[in-house]
Scaffold this motif. Structure first.
Motif, PDB file in Angstrom:
ATOM      1  N   ALA A  77     -60.249   9.328 -46.679  1.00 30.79           N
ATOM      2  CA  ALA A  77     -59.473   9.053 -45.526  1.00 30.79           C
ATOM      3  C   ALA A  77     -58.543  10.183 -44.947  1.00 30.79           C
ATOM      4  O   ALA A  77     -58.212  10.113 -43.877  1.00 30.79           O
ATOM      5  CB  ALA A  77     -58.539   7.768 -45.997  1.00 30.79           C
ATOM      6  N   CYS A  84     -58.522   4.842 -38.500  1.00 30.62           N
ATOM      7  CA  CYS A  84     -60.156   4.535 -39.145  1.00 30.62           C
ATOM      8  C   CYS A  84     -60.241   3.649 -40.059  1.00 30.62           C
ATOM      9  O   CYS A  84     -59.344   3.879 -40.975  1.00 30.62           O
ATOM     10  CB  CYS A  84     -60.733   5.901 -39.420  1.00 30.62           C
ATOM     11  N   ASN A  86     -61.735   2.081 -43.115  1.00 30.55           N
ATOM     12  CA  ASN A  86     -62.552   2.687 -44.212  1.00 30.55           C
ATOM     13  C   ASN A  86     -63.566   1.595 -44.803  1.00 30.55           C
ATOM     14  O   ASN A  86     -62.979   0.602 -45.445  1.00 30.55           O
ATOM     15  CB  ASN A  86     -61.767   3.114 -45.429  1.00 30.55           C
ATOM     16  N   SER A 428     -65.298   4.098 -40.859  1.00 28.77           N
ATOM     17  CA  SER A 428     -66.076   4.873 -41.520  1.00 28.77           C
ATOM     18  C   SER A 428     -67.062   4.144 -42.567  1.00 28.77           C
ATOM     19  O   SER A 428     -66.881   3.056 -42.743  1.00 28.77           O
ATOM     20  CB  SER A 428     -65.147   5.800 -42.582  1.00 28.77           C
TER      21      SER A 428
END
Length: 474
Positions: A77, A84, A86, A428
């Motif tokens: 991260a 974003c 995860n 991600s």
């Protein structure tokens, strides 16, 4: 067509927190190893007229990919935009059940709970494992000779390999493989032998873009067995594919194991997450397989508690005895308070209807993520179990002048796709080529792994963000 938006995107090279090293090809890894020998970390500046003292390190670090920058560090991260989401790493963003956690708290308030546990594991936990698993294995498990508690499933697997591998012994693993298998085998003198699973082209029922789970080529598996083969590893439900091996598939593996007198390690840490009414077949229950099988389990996966680091290995005395000897010399004992929490979890789970409710919740989470994949219009592998889903990202495109970090050089094209998606779309994932030998990278580099072990709101938000990926698909 690719949108004009794609052609206009440029970014400066993102800064990563720590030095990065590409996994493929091997020359890059060799250079990293040489650099580590020549430039070890130091406590302060070195005088220009004084050479830095170095020491050669064991070749197992290189052969086991331990010197290569792992994918978890690349997609950590701290290296990605702050907004974003995860879905790469397989840890939960919700807590284990309170009635299990409180047992760890009680243990910490006691004297005994702050000291060593027996190397085999706490009596309470081994008794709970006996009560929980004896009906599933159809035998009255012996807590002294057939069950051992380990410091996570990883350490249990490591102890098995330490107990049984001689230098040059071969261990067959299916690709894509859980990345800890490789170094653990190599560190104990073994040689990994890779047999790839193959993506299916058959549509998954009731979907537009889903494909059935991946398949075993049994001719390839048979050819992989040599006189040096000592063991085969089965991971069901499978990480990262989400495959649940069928009874027929496992029976064919059992025939090979018996013919060639192989030990079988069955990694079943996702045993409680089998969807769509499928059967989780315990390999050790197949005719003649108990005597040659170790089954690995995990409290972290059962109870959404990956930080507890409590696992176990179950099998016949001939396999558990040497494994116990190995784990005693590796860690000696496992975390005492967390063993109490794991014991309470096993003791009380059925009364709380925990596993039934957890399965239902994971099916809801899976549905949210797969619905996002369907709307996106990209192919994906239907996950039959675990909490992972593979998305085919081979159609994702980015500008030719898009700036990627140097750490992605020499790796599969899925690394760039996953990096681009994380930075430009905001979700991600993990590139699947990380879980392959170099020879078979081309199979995995079309996919990215997404984890749905997150709460529904997080998954819905991620699904909304993923729709922007359509701008970059050809």
């Amino acid at each position: 067509m690719v949108s004009a938006k794609l052609l206009s995107i440029t970014r400066s090279t993102p800064r990563l927190v720590s030095p990065r090293q590409a996994l493929h090809p091997r020359p890059l890894l060799h250079r990293m190893a040489s650099s580590a020998q020549q430039n070890p970390p130091s406590g302060g500046p070195t005088p220009p007229d004084k050479a830095v003292k170095t020491f050669p390190f064991a070749s197992r670090l290189k052969d086991g990919r331990a010197l290569a920058l792992d994918v978890w560090s690349v997609f950590n991260a701290v290296n990605l935009p702050p907004d974003c989401i995860n879905l790469g790493q397989g840890y939960m963003n919700f807590a284990p059940p309170e009635w299990a956690r409180e047992e760890a708290e009680l243990a910490l308030r006691s004297v005994e709970g702050n000291h060593y546990s027996p190397p085999k594991g706490r009596v309470r936990l081994r008794k709970a494992l006996k009560e929980f698993y004896s009906p599933q294995f159809g035998r009255d498990l012996n807590t002294e000779t057939e069950i051992i508690v380990t410091s996570g499933a990883n350490e249990g697997q490591y102890a098995v390999w330490a107990a049984f591998l001689e230098p040059g012994d071969e261990v067959i693993i299916f690709e894509p493989f859980f990345d800890q298998y490789l170094p653990s085998i190599v560190f104990n003198g073994g040689k990994p032998v890779y047999v790839p699973l193959h993506p299916s082209t058959e549509p998954a029922p009731g979907t537009k873009h889903g494909k059935k789970t991946w398949n075993v080529d049994f001719e390839e598996l048979e050819k992989a067995i040599t006189p040096r083969t000592k063991m085969i590893v089965i991971n069901t439900p499978h990480n990262p594919v989400g495959k649940v091996f069928t009874r027929a598939e496992l029976e064919r593996v059992a025939q090979l194991a018996e013919t060639h007198d192989l030990i079988v390690m069955c990694d079943e840490v996702y045993e409680s997450l089998v969807f769509d009414g499928r059967e989780h077949v315990r390999f050790a229950n197949l005719p003649g397989m108990w005597e040659r099988t170790v089954t690995v389990g995990s409290a972290g996966k059962l109870f959404a508690a990956t930080g507890w680091r409590v696992g176990w290995v179950i099998g016949p005395p001939a396999l558990i005895g040497p494994t116990t000897a190995a784990t005693t010399r590796i860690v000696f004992a496992t975390n005492t308070p967390m063993q109490e929490a794991a014991a309470a979890g096993l003791e009380r789970a059925h009364a709380h209807g925990f596993f039934e409710q957890q399965l239902k919740e994971y099916e809801e989470r899976r549905a949210v993520l797969l619905d996002a994949f369907e709307k996106l219009g990209l192919e994906y592998a239907w996950p039959e179990g675990s909490y992972f889903a593979l998305l085919n990202i081979s159609r994702v495109r980015w500008p030719e002048d898009y700036k990627f970090p140097k750490t992605l050089e020499g790796r599969g094209k899925d690394f760039k796709a996953a990096w681009f998606i994380a930075n430009e779309v905001g979700v991600s994932s993990i590139p699947v080529s990380e879980f392959y030998c170099e020879e078979h990278v081309s199979i995995g580099e079309n996919y990215a792994r997404f984890a749905f072990c997150k709460d529904l709101d997080t998954l819905r938000h991620a699904g909304e963000k993923l729709q922007r990926l359509r701008e970059f698909v050809v």
